[in-house]
Design a protein around this motif. Structure first.
Motif, PDB file in Angstrom:
ATOM      1  N   VAL A  21      -9.237  -3.940   1.512  1.00 20.94           N
ATOM      2  CA  VAL A  21      -7.863  -3.558   1.835  1.00 20.94           C
ATOM      3  C   VAL A  21      -6.903  -4.458   1.072  1.00 20.94           C
ATOM      4  N   SER A  22      -5.733  -3.953   0.779  1.00 20.49           N
ATOM      5  CA  SER A  22      -4.707  -4.693   0.056  1.00 20.49           C
ATOM      6  C   SER A  22      -4.478  -6.074   0.676  1.00 20.49           C
ATOM      7  N   PRO A  23      -4.442  -7.131  -0.150  1.00 20.42           N
ATOM      8  CA  PRO A  23      -4.230  -8.491   0.367  1.00 20.42           C
ATOM      9  C   PRO A  23      -2.940  -8.640   1.175  1.00 20.42           C
ATOM     10  N   SER A  24      -1.891  -7.903   0.809  1.00 23.11           N
ATOM     11  CA  SER A  24      -0.643  -8.015   1.569  1.00 23.11           C
ATOM     12  C   SER A  24      -0.813  -7.484   2.993  1.00 23.11           C
ATOM     13  N   VAL A 101      -1.864  -2.067 -12.095  1.00 21.71           N
ATOM     14  CA  VAL A 101      -1.580  -2.705 -10.813  1.00 21.71           C
ATOM     15  C   VAL A 101      -1.843  -4.202 -10.943  1.00 21.71           C
ATOM     16  N   GLU A 102      -1.359  -4.956  -9.966  1.00 20.49           N
ATOM     17  CA  GLU A 102      -1.587  -6.396  -9.968  1.00 20.49           C
ATOM     18  C   GLU A 102      -3.077  -6.683  -9.937  1.00 20.49           C
ATOM     19  N   ASP A 104      -4.984  -8.689  -8.166  1.00 21.51           N
ATOM     20  CA  ASP A 104      -5.674  -8.690  -6.875  1.00 21.51           C
ATOM     21  C   ASP A 104      -5.853  -7.277  -6.315  1.00 21.51           C
ATOM     22  N   LEU A 105      -4.994  -6.354  -6.711  1.00 23.35           N
ATOM     23  CA  LEU A 105      -5.148  -4.969  -6.272  1.00 23.35           C
ATOM     24  C   LEU A 105      -6.139  -4.195  -7.138  1.00 23.35           C
ATOM     25  N   LEU A 108      -9.552  -3.812  -5.856  1.00 20.71           N
ATOM     26  CA  LEU A 108      -9.719  -2.901  -4.724  1.00 20.71           C
ATOM     27  C   LEU A 108      -9.741  -1.432  -5.121  1.00 20.71           C
ATOM     28  N   THR A 109      -9.398  -1.147  -6.351  1.00 22.53           N
ATOM     29  CA  THR A 109      -9.290   0.243  -6.804  1.00 22.53           C
ATOM     30  C   THR A 109     -10.567   1.029  -6.538  1.00 22.53           C
ATOM     31  N   TYR A 112     -10.886   2.242  -2.931  1.00 25.41           N
ATOM     32  CA  TYR A 112     -10.018   3.369  -2.611  1.00 25.41           C
ATOM     33  C   TYR A 112     -10.464   4.643  -3.332  1.00 25.41           C
TER      34      TYR A 112
END
Length: 168
Positions: A21-24, A101-102, A104-105, A108-109, A112
């Protein structure tokens, strides 16, 4: 079982979230940000409601309850397929380099694109199938079809608005 992560993350335990999941979002859960914790609880409850709707579509109901089942079932189908489709399309765009994307994201690609997106789409197709079979078995087909269409259209409109505003 689909609701368990929402409830778990609402308590601040982010088991399984760091790598998927997104770090934010993980940070919001870990910090116990009240509005985000509320969103997680509501999300978990909506997932449980979805389970009840899915079960409800397996048995014929009265005309009034049947219409509600059709509306909710088709809305759930639309929301899940839309949400999963967005994950897949975004994942493909990132993987092909069309969208960046950044860092860290970017890690995660794959989650998703290959897990979350297809998982939501399969769930949506299951709801669509259940709703279609429910309509086929029900005596109030014309009225029920109208409610199903309203549910699907309403869910699509809600999804488009939330996507356009950056919420979804």
């Amino acid at each position: 079982m689909f609701a368990v992560p929402s409830f778990l993350w609402a308590t601040g335990n982010t088991f399984g979230a760091q790598s998927t999941v997104s770090p934010s979002l993980v940070k919001l859960a870990q910090d116990g940000v009240p509005w985000f914790v509320a969103v997680l609880w509501v999300t978990g409850l909506l997932k449980l409601l979805g389970a009840l709707i899915g079960i409800g579509l397996t048995r014929l109901r009265s005309q009034r309850t049947g219409r509600l089942m059709g509306l909710c079932g088709s809305a759930a189908a639309t929301l899940l397929v839309w949400h999963g489709g967005l994950f897949v399309v975004h994942g493909v765009l990132v993987e092909t380099g069309v969208v960046s994307v950044e860092r860290d994201l970017a890690a995660l690609t794959g989650w998703y694109l290959y897990l979350w997106g297809p998982w939501f789409i399969v769930g949506g197709l299951a709801f669509a199938t259940a709703a279609a079979l429910y309509v086929r078995r029900h005596n109030d087909r014309p009225g029920l079809r109208l409610y199903c269409a309203a549910g699907a259209f309403g869910a699509l409109l809600l999804s488009l608005l939330s996507t356009a505003t950056g919420i979804g």
